[in-house]
Write a protein that holds these residues in place. Sequence first.
Motif, PDB file in Angstrom:
ATOM      1  N   TYR A 803       0.855  -1.204   0.000  1.00  0.00           N
ATOM      2  CA  TYR A 803       0.000   0.000   0.000  1.00  0.00           C
ATOM      3  C   TYR A 803       0.884   1.244   0.000  1.00  0.00           C
ATOM      4  N   LYS A 804       1.927   1.219   0.830  1.00  0.00           N
ATOM      5  CA  LYS A 804       2.852   2.357   0.860  1.00  0.00           C
ATOM      6  C   LYS A 804       3.569   2.511  -0.485  1.00  0.00           C
ATOM      7  N   ALA A 805       3.843   1.376  -1.149  1.00  0.00           N
ATOM      8  CA  ALA A 805       4.537   1.427  -2.436  1.00  0.00           C
ATOM      9  C   ALA A 805       3.601   1.813  -3.576  1.00  0.00           C
ATOM     10  N   GLY A 806       2.301   1.912  -3.292  1.00  0.00           N
ATOM     11  CA  GLY A 806       1.345   2.305  -4.314  1.00  0.00           C
ATOM     12  C   GLY A 806       1.014   1.205  -5.307  1.00  0.00           C
ATOM     13  N   LEU A 807       1.211  -0.067  -4.897  1.00  0.00           N
ATOM     14  CA  LEU A 807       0.983  -1.168  -5.829  1.00  0.00           C
ATOM     15  C   LEU A 807      -0.464  -1.660  -5.793  1.00  0.00           C
ATOM     16  N   ILE A 808      -1.148  -1.521  -4.651  1.00  0.00           N
ATOM     17  CA  ILE A 808      -2.569  -1.857  -4.557  1.00  0.00           C
ATOM     18  C   ILE A 808      -3.281  -0.676  -3.901  1.00  0.00           C
ATOM     19  N   GLU A 809      -4.371  -0.248  -4.484  1.00  0.00           N
ATOM     20  CA  GLU A 809      -5.131   0.869  -3.958  1.00  0.00           C
ATOM     21  C   GLU A 809      -6.337   0.376  -3.171  1.00  0.00           C
ATOM     22  N   GLY A 810      -6.826   1.245  -2.304  1.00  0.00           N
ATOM     23  CA  GLY A 810      -8.046   0.920  -1.582  1.00  0.00           C
ATOM     24  C   GLY A 810      -9.276   1.093  -2.460  1.00  0.00           C
ATOM     25  N   ILE A 811     -10.406   0.572  -1.966  1.00  0.00           N
ATOM     26  CA  ILE A 811     -11.677   0.653  -2.684  1.00  0.00           C
ATOM     27  C   ILE A 811     -12.552   1.678  -1.970  1.00  0.00           C
ATOM     28  N   ALA A 812     -13.021   2.670  -2.705  1.00  0.00           N
ATOM     29  CA  ALA A 812     -13.805   3.745  -2.090  1.00  0.00           C
ATOM     30  C   ALA A 812     -15.124   3.211  -1.529  1.00  0.00           C
ATOM     31  N   ASN A 813     -15.451   3.661  -0.284  1.00  0.00           N
ATOM     32  CA  ASN A 813     -16.748   3.318   0.323  1.00  0.00           C
ATOM     33  C   ASN A 813     -17.812   4.300  -0.153  1.00  0.00           C
ATOM     34  N   ASP A 814     -19.047   3.856  -0.143  1.00  0.00           N
ATOM     35  CA  ASP A 814     -20.150   4.772  -0.418  1.00  0.00           C
ATOM     36  C   ASP A 814     -20.242   5.755   0.754  1.00  0.00           C
ATOM     37  N   PRO A 815     -20.316   7.055   0.479  1.00  0.00           N
ATOM     38  CA  PRO A 815     -20.346   8.040   1.578  1.00  0.00           C
ATOM     39  C   PRO A 815     -21.645   7.931   2.378  1.00  0.00           C
ATOM     40  N   LEU A 816     -21.520   8.126   3.691  1.00  0.00           N
ATOM     41  CA  LEU A 816     -22.686   8.166   4.571  1.00  0.00           C
ATOM     42  C   LEU A 816     -23.315   9.557   4.499  1.00  0.00           C
ATOM     43  N   PRO A 817     -24.570   9.671   4.895  1.00  0.00           N
ATOM     44  CA  PRO A 817     -25.218  10.995   4.869  1.00  0.00           C
ATOM     45  C   PRO A 817     -24.416  12.008   5.689  1.00  0.00           C
ATOM     46  N   GLY A 818     -24.092  13.115   5.064  1.00  0.00           N
ATOM     47  CA  GLY A 818     -23.363  14.183   5.726  1.00  0.00           C
ATOM     48  C   GLY A 818     -21.869  14.001   5.757  1.00  0.00           C
ATOM     49  N   GLN A 819     -21.388  12.841   5.250  1.00  0.00           N
ATOM     50  CA  GLN A 819     -19.941  12.577   5.270  1.00  0.00           C
ATOM     51  C   GLN A 819     -19.258  13.356   4.158  1.00  0.00           C
ATOM     52  N   LYS A 820     -18.174  14.076   4.488  1.00  0.00           N
ATOM     53  CA  LYS A 820     -17.455  14.866   3.504  1.00  0.00           C
ATOM     54  C   LYS A 820     -16.166  14.196   3.050  1.00  0.00           C
ATOM     55  N   LYS A 821     -15.495  13.477   3.913  1.00  0.00           N
ATOM     56  CA  LYS A 821     -14.224  12.854   3.575  1.00  0.00           C
ATOM     57  C   LYS A 821     -14.453  11.422   3.077  1.00  0.00           C
ATOM     58  N   THR A 822     -13.857  11.103   1.908  1.00  0.00           N
ATOM     59  CA  THR A 822     -14.010   9.767   1.339  1.00  0.00           C
ATOM     60  C   THR A 822     -13.157   8.776   2.126  1.00  0.00           C
ATOM     61  N   THR A 823     -13.745   7.642   2.419  1.00  0.00           N
ATOM     62  CA  THR A 823     -13.017   6.572   3.095  1.00  0.00           C
ATOM     63  C   THR A 823     -12.872   5.392   2.148  1.00  0.00           C
ATOM     64  N   VAL A 824     -11.874   4.560   2.436  1.00  0.00           N
ATOM     65  CA  VAL A 824     -11.626   3.401   1.574  1.00  0.00           C
ATOM     66  C   VAL A 824     -11.519   2.147   2.431  1.00  0.00           C
TER      67      VAL A 824
END
Length: 853
Positions: A803-824
């Motif tokens: 992950y630190k090497a940038g070889l596999i990326e996270g999968i974006a979660n669907d945002p919760l109501p009112g959530q501004k920051k994207t989580t993975v």
Amino acid sequence: MKVYATATTTKVLVTYNGNPVQSGGVTDGFYATDATSHTATFSLIGLPDGPGVLTITPYDTSANNAGTQSYKLNISGAPYAIATGIYSGMVITSAANLTCGTGTSTAAKCISGEIQNLPSSEYSNIKVLFNGTDVTTLATLTPSAGSGPGTFKLDLSTSATDMSKDGKYTIQIVLSVGGHPVSTSTYDIFVISSNVPVINNLAPDNDPLNPQFVQSQTDSSTWTTQASTVVLHGDVSNSVFDGVNAKLYIRQAGDSSSAPAQPLINVLTSNGTSFDGFSPSQPTSPPQNLIIYDPNTSKYVFDMSANYGKYVFEIVATNSSGQTVTKTLSIIRQPTPYTIVSPVVIKGTSGNDSANINSNFQVIIIKADNADSVMFGKDAATYDSVKKQYVYEAKSLKPGKNSIKFTVNRGSAKTNGTLELNYENTSIEGAQYKGVLTNKYSVFNNEVQLSFPTGTKLMRNDATNPNQYLTTDRSILFGIANINDGRVDKVAEATSGVALPRELSGRFIPASKLYWIDAGVISSNASQTTAGLTKALQGSGVTPYDASAPYYNRSYQDLVVPTQRGTLTLKYDASITESAWRYVTVFEYGYFPDPQGSMAPPFGKWKNIGGVVDQSKNTITVPVDTFGYFQVMYMNNSFDDVTGHPYARDVLDTLYSKGIMNNKTAGMFLPNDPISRGEFTNMLVDIFNIPLVNRDTATQAQQISQGTFIDVPRNMTLPGSFGLYDFLHIEAAARVGIARGSGYKLFQPNDTLTRQDAATMIARAAELKLNADPTKSRGNLQKAFTDGGDIEIYAAPAVEAIYKAGLIEGIANDPLPGQKKTTVRFDPTGTLTRADAAMIAYRVMKQQKKVPY
């Protein structure tokens, strides 16, 4: 005409000189193939006179240009006449043997035939000649009433066409159009009423490109030569070469003129009436041992090497009634100090023998009768006692003129000679370069560069043999081969009917010249003689069709290979754009171990070995462990389900082009199928160029065992693999620590690959630095991923590292109501599609600098 196609071909496009061929109602040139016989049928109608090209291209859903075949045709509609039942050179006993018609309407002393392609208006302009005299008035000329041929008939019973005497009679039919003769049909008829034997065409075999026999201007039966052997050819009528009715006699040089000629019985190679050469049988009476085998021509020849002077060959032919004829041939053998047999030479501007060559070496062959030695400086040429010639190889020639001086020694007499070799050094088909093993080669104007680590040696490909023939004195041969048949030296090489195999997918086209790189072969018993050991340690590679070691018939263990992996860089077509780098790869034709681990001897095949492209230089670099044919190829035909892929098209094309991934079925790539553990393992082994077999650590027991995992057995196609993974790749991954299995000696290659297992395998292969505290790694991952706590403890350090090497990326979660920051999330037990795996593999290749961006 009927065309046979493959089972996948639905139709063929037929064109002539680029225009569609129309027949049977087809106007666009496309002819459907029969579903059962896989054939397409068409007719060639109304083609114009002259040369042209007929081209046939197979189609399935689109054109398969790799399968296109072209044929050169020469269409002629010129008028001509052809006689029935006769031919030029025909021998008859009387004119009554020539007849017209059939059955009860047969007429003797007559010839007839057809006239083709002549307008009826021109029949009045036909001329019929008999021994040069116009006898047209005695001929019956009938134009065609329809579209067929016209006819002619000539009466041979008149005084003007009398053939009652023995001899040669010439009949000619001259056709004209617009007052200009356009064709003449000539028939020479020989009348020999008493069947007297006739001996024709008695002469020595003579190469028209390099004639060694010169016919006398005043006596056609006398020839002069400097050759030491001769082959005779000729034919006889009304007799048979059986050692009784027709015989060959010889008077050798040195015989007194009054000595009788000696018979050579049953030594002519003949079919009874014609002969060409000698048979191996020796005469039972003197002179004996005169018929020898010449390996240069692969014929039995008459040996004249013992003496100079005149050799008189006499054919005596007798017919059944006892009539005899005799014909003689005299060959005067003239002495010469030496003859350069190879290369073919001309007199240069300096007056010396000269030859233009396109290699930095040249085998020089000199015939020097009765010589004691031939010296090139301090080096003595090798005497070939079979071919009776001296052989020497001039090496390390420089571009331009090279003066090769030699001395022919006969007792105290010395004859000096000079051969000028003009090394053209031009990078075209047929060019060759030979050099003793070094750390770096750069040949053919830097089109080919080959380098080895310091300390590399050449050896026989069998480390278990007591004598491994390690050497640094052996030479590697580089050549530019014909792209169709693979020959480098078209003069010296014969394909023997063996065609160079093609790349079978039909999805690649050549992007460079076809290069041949070879270090030759060494047999296991080469050390039994001094000459054999010298050749093994100081010999060289040979051209691909060299009879001593043709490329298609070599023992895998006899191959000469480097002790360390080399690096090969090839130039490719400069017109290929920089952005097309991803479709460029290198194919090697060589001997590769069976990927299923079979112990059967490897066989020759093409293999996609990938390569790293330098866009600015139009070069591609690959590691090489063996030698063979090499060619840069360009992938010009992708898969339908790849070209339409929403996010992985370019990456999938890149990995397929480089041989990292393969299509799952014959016509489909199936990028959205889950990737298996076996296929991903294969990909990593190829990306990191891990040798499939390590000859330094492989033991015989390992090579015959069933391998590390019981569900990856040796010597069989693994069930469900679709050819995407195999025994050797998985075994190599296990050997270096990439693949560890899942317990109970199982690898489960068919199982779908989870994201956390992919991360683990990549981290091992890339040798990434891992956190020594798995618990700490999991804590860090919980900060990065919403499901970081679900990652198995064994996989946590590897997931963190990639992950630190940038070889596999996270999968974006669907945002919760009112959530501004994207989580993975990481989704550690989620499966990867083949497209997803390709994206990850591409990032790994970028990290390893295998792709430019």
